[in-house]
Design an enzyme around this catalytic site. Structure first.
Site, PDB file in Angstrom:
ATOM      1  N   ASN A  24      -6.249   1.846  -3.231  1.00  0.00           N
ATOM      2  CA  ASN A  24      -5.400   1.280  -4.421  1.00  0.00           C
ATOM      3  C   ASN A  24      -4.454   0.280  -3.963  1.00  0.00           C
ATOM      4  O   ASN A  24      -4.458  -0.060  -2.702  1.00  0.00           O
ATOM      5  CB  ASN A  24      -4.986   2.339  -5.177  1.00  0.00           C
ATOM      6  CG  ASN A  24      -3.712   3.256  -4.398  1.00  0.00           C
ATOM      7  OD1 ASN A  24      -3.903   3.346  -3.034  1.00  0.00           O
ATOM      8  ND2 ASN A  24      -2.737   3.598  -4.855  1.00  0.00           N
TER       9      ASN A  24
ATOM     10  N   CYS B  64      -1.374   0.862  -3.115  1.00  0.00           N
ATOM     11  CA  CYS B  64      -0.375   1.316  -2.146  1.00  0.00           C
ATOM     12  C   CYS B  64      -1.224   2.102  -1.167  1.00  0.00           C
ATOM     13  O   CYS B  64      -0.317   2.742  -0.097  1.00  0.00           O
ATOM     14  CB  CYS B  64       0.417   2.174  -2.790  1.00  0.00           C
ATOM     15  SG  CYS B  64       1.571   1.490  -3.897  1.00  0.00           S
TER      16      CYS B  64
ATOM     17  N   GLU C   8      -2.987   4.804  -0.689  1.00  0.00           N
ATOM     18  CA  GLU C   8      -2.898   6.066  -0.461  1.00  0.00           C
ATOM     19  C   GLU C   8      -4.139   6.989  -1.355  1.00  0.00           C
ATOM     20  O   GLU C   8      -4.279   7.853  -1.189  1.00  0.00           O
ATOM     21  CB  GLU C   8      -1.586   6.673  -0.891  1.00  0.00           C
ATOM     22  CG  GLU C   8      -1.400   7.143  -2.331  1.00  0.00           C
ATOM     23  CD  GLU C   8      -1.095   5.865  -3.175  1.00  0.00           C
ATOM     24  OE1 GLU C   8      -0.558   6.259  -4.412  1.00  0.00           O
ATOM     25  OE2 GLU C   8      -1.179   4.661  -2.626  1.00  0.00           O
TER      26      GLU C   8
END
Length: 721
Positions: A384, A386, A388
């Site tokens: 995604n 970020c 994670e």
């Protein structure tokens, strides 16, 4: 001498509020306590004069419901007496902001305001109350338990949840979305439409480009017709720019591409500082999916083959994303029906490093690493915004009018974070804290309306994937006088997340008795028990503290460490009862909520003991680290740039052993670093078993009086929770 008389002489603007001057003392004079005076001044000078006054709780509640500020469906789950009592108890906790930035962040970004923006309608306690009413879903006793966890900063829901809970006019509660794009115009068109819908609802959206045929590939068997991925990236960037979330901010998007896609070098070139405007991508984030074989080829200084997604699909009936390039590399290389081009593997990594120095991009997802850990049958093909979230997905099929022929599984994730310092302080209540956090995120997954994105709705309804994370690791270490780059820090991180993982799986197993198993549970490594072998098929003392300091900390805080026998019993219960959620843990960057909670972000070290932030018209805000004082200062003194990438990677790797998804891992490099240094960091993270790399931040040489040392990059506020 009064607080206002202490304002330093360097602030001469007549209209400058005293709280700005008081906050500046934190950095200029190193007087950390003055920041608390800044909080007091901010509340008195700015907040109270702009807060709408009500004479009773009932008058306030009636006004907020009648005028469409609060959702009456949430309010009506409770009696007025219960609402009043929860509110009374919230204020009885006597919450206080630990620093000025926390207060500023709340009133600037989270507090409910009148529609004209002139009046505040909530204090922090009121926002927490609306969250617990929403997350408890009508259960009064549970609401009281949740109130304790949230208002004491033990558990913090992600920004989309914390901001929108209980509001009548709101965005969604979900933080991030992941969408596949397949190699046809219908899939491309549908992805753009879905992106617009999700972005306007405050979500950050990542999209997969790996399966798009390369530039020059045939269309309808006619050679050299495809334009490749760049025009699609341009369309997506314009879509995110248009869907600007009620004018609050530009939509946030990322695109992921496999390292062995033929357009990979053009993909990277879009972020060059001197890129032609026709191809330059300014605001879209880039991510690379890199398999093991790429590192092997670079180690041997060999050419790396880039494989045509069009030919791979024609030959194998599978998209490029859904095969293991590492396993099939030499078969693909030998197959004369697969068109391939070649680049030098070391040159590829050098280009990645150059781009990191120029822009901070691309993100890196270690393909085989995440798929080896994957407990589910389908492949993980992307992450995604970020880096994670790592979950499997399956493709959708469409009719010519873009209607679904077959709805695949795309991804959403519901995020929240534990405050490590406060969680440890919870002591014997640690297990209840994790249980309530998992139940809260599960509730968000079950009430979120994602019908505008049917493939994401399907994935969510079948999997109820969660992403419970953590923040304030450096804060906990420093206040307990442990250096971030010490063996004790790694030892603590390992045992803390080992303990969290146990209670998270236990909570989801108990939820399964009430909610049922997630759809494909029987086909996972959870069902046959093999996922838990790492906890069971080891010596009894394998997962125990290796340092006396960490052993003493867990004893001091009375946090019980699960034993091998605990895991054996839990694994059997999971095989019997299942899990309510396909995924449980993911560690996001926690930008906004770390400031709100006045703690250090995620698992990262602080950049400096007092961080400098630029916040719009206020200019510089000085943010002291968690409980910064003369005792903790030495343990904050060496910040992220001084520590370098290795200690940060060691910490992430320790946690990653127990996190079933990934960790937002940011690398910090000084201006003296070279591309070779960055390549060493990638290799070290890869060898240590990290799942991904988020940003690379480079501290640049700047003018002596400037404090903006770091490349500034657009970040997804929905995702940097």
């Amino acid at each position: 001498m009064s607080v206002k008389e202490k304002i330093p002489a360097f602030n001469t603007q007549e209209d400058l509020e005293s709280y700005i001057s008081l906050n500046a003392y934190t950095k200029v004079y190193g007087d950390f306590k003055m920041d608390l005076h800044a909080v007091e001044a901010y509340i008195q000078e700015h907040v109270k004069p702009k807060t709408k006054v009500f004479h009773s709780t009932k008058e306030r509640l009636d006004f907020l419901v009648k005028n469409d500020y609060y959702d009456e469906n949430i309010i009506n789950m409770y009696s007025f007496e219960q609402f009043e009592e929860i509110t009374r108890k919230a204020y009885a906790y006597r919450f206080r902001y630990a620093n000025f930035m926390g207060a500023f962040k709340f009133y600037n970004a989270y507090a409910l305001k009148t529609f004209d923006g002139k009046w505040y309608l909530e204090n922090y306690e009121d926002r927490v109350v609306m969250n617990v009413l929403f997350l408890a879903n009508g259960n009064y006793n549970k609401a009281l338990k949740l109130l304790k966890q949230i208002i004491t900063n033990r558990f913090q829901p992600a920004t989309p949840t914390f901001l929108n809970a209980g509001r009548k006019k709101r965005g969604e509660f979900v933080s991030c979305y992941l969408l596949r794009i397949e190699d046809n115009m219908e899939s491309i068109g549908r992805a753009i439409t879905t992106t617009l819908q999700l972005s306007k609802r405050d979500g950050g959206v990542a999209l997969l480009l790996t399966n798009i045929r390369e530039s020059g590939a045939p269309i309808k068997k006619i050679e050299n017709q495809s334009s490749g991925i760049i025009p699609i990236m341009k369309l997506l960037e314009d879509s995110f720019s248009y869907a600007n979330q009620l004018g609050q901010r530009q939509g946030a998007g990322a695109v992921y591409l496999h390292a062995h896609h033929p357009d990979v070098m053009q993909f990277l070139d879009t972020k060059r500082e001197n890129a032609d405007e026709k191809i330059r991508i300014k605001s879209l984030s880039l991510g690379l999916v890199i398999p093991d074989i790429t590192f092997t080829l670079a180690k041997n200084n060999e050419e790396m083959a880039l494989f045509s997604p069009y030919d791979v699909y024609e030959e194998y009936g599978k998209p490029l994303s859904d095969i293991s390039v590492t396993e099939m590399y030499y078969e693909l290389l030998a197959n004369q029906r697969i068109k391939k081009t070649f680049i030098n593997a070391r040159k590829f990594f050098q280009t990645v490093a150059e781009l990191h120095f120029e822009s901070g991009y691309p993100y890196i997802l270690f393909d085989d690493t995440v798929n080896r850990r994957n407990a589910h049958p389908n492949r993980i093909v992307m992450s995604n915004l970020c880096s994670e979230i790592v979950q499997p997905s399956t493709p959708s099929e469409f009719h010519h009018d873009l209607a679904f022929k077959k709805v695949g599984n795309d991804i959403s994730c519901n995020l929240g974070s534990l405050n490590i310092a406060k969680a440890m302080e919870s002591g014997p209540e640690f297990s209840e804290l994790v249980k309530l956090a998992i139940e809260s995120l599960d509730l968000v997954s079950r009430v979120s309306n994602l019908e505008t994105a049917p493939s994401i709705q399907k994935g969510n309804s079948e999997n109820h994937a969660l992403g419970l994370g953590a923040m304030n690791l450096h804060g906990f270490l420093a206040t307990n006088q442990i250096y971030y780059n010490s063996p004790e820090a790694i030892d603590f991180t390992n045992i803390f997340f080992y303990t969290v993982a146990y209670h998270a799986f236990k909570a989801s197993s108990e939820l399964a008795l009430e909610k049922g198993k997630f759809k494909n549970f029987e086909n996972t490594k959870f069902a046959d028990g093999s996922y838990f072998d790492k906890y069971i098929k080891v010596e009894p003392d394998f997962w125990t503290p290796k340092t006396e300091r960490v052993k003493a900390l867990f004893q001091k805080y009375q946090v019980e460490i699960p034993t091998r026998e605990n895991w054996k019993e839990l694994a059997l219960n999971i095989q019997k009862n299942g899990l309510a959620n396909s995924h449980l843990l993911a560690i996001a960057p926690t930008g906004s909520i770390s400031y709100l909670s006045s703690c250090t972000p995620s698992l990262q070290p602080v950049v400096s003991p007092v961080e400098v932030r630029k916040e719009g018209r206020l200019g510089r805000i000085y943010v002291p680290a968690y409980q910064l004082n003369k005792d903790s200062y030495p343990f904050y003194k060496d910040g992220a740039y001084e520590l370098g990438p290795e200690p940060i990677i060691n910490i992430a790797a320790a946690a990653q052993q127990h996190v079933d998804q990934a960790i937002s891992l940011t690398l910090f490099m000084t201006d003296k670093a070279t591309t070779r240094d960055l390549n060493k960091a990638y290799i070290y993270a890869f060898k240590k078993g990290c799942s991904s790399i988020y940003y690379v931040r480079v501290r640049q040489e700047v003018l002596e009086d400037s404090e903006d040392h770091t490349i500034q990059m657009q970040q997804c506020e929905a995702c940097v929770i």
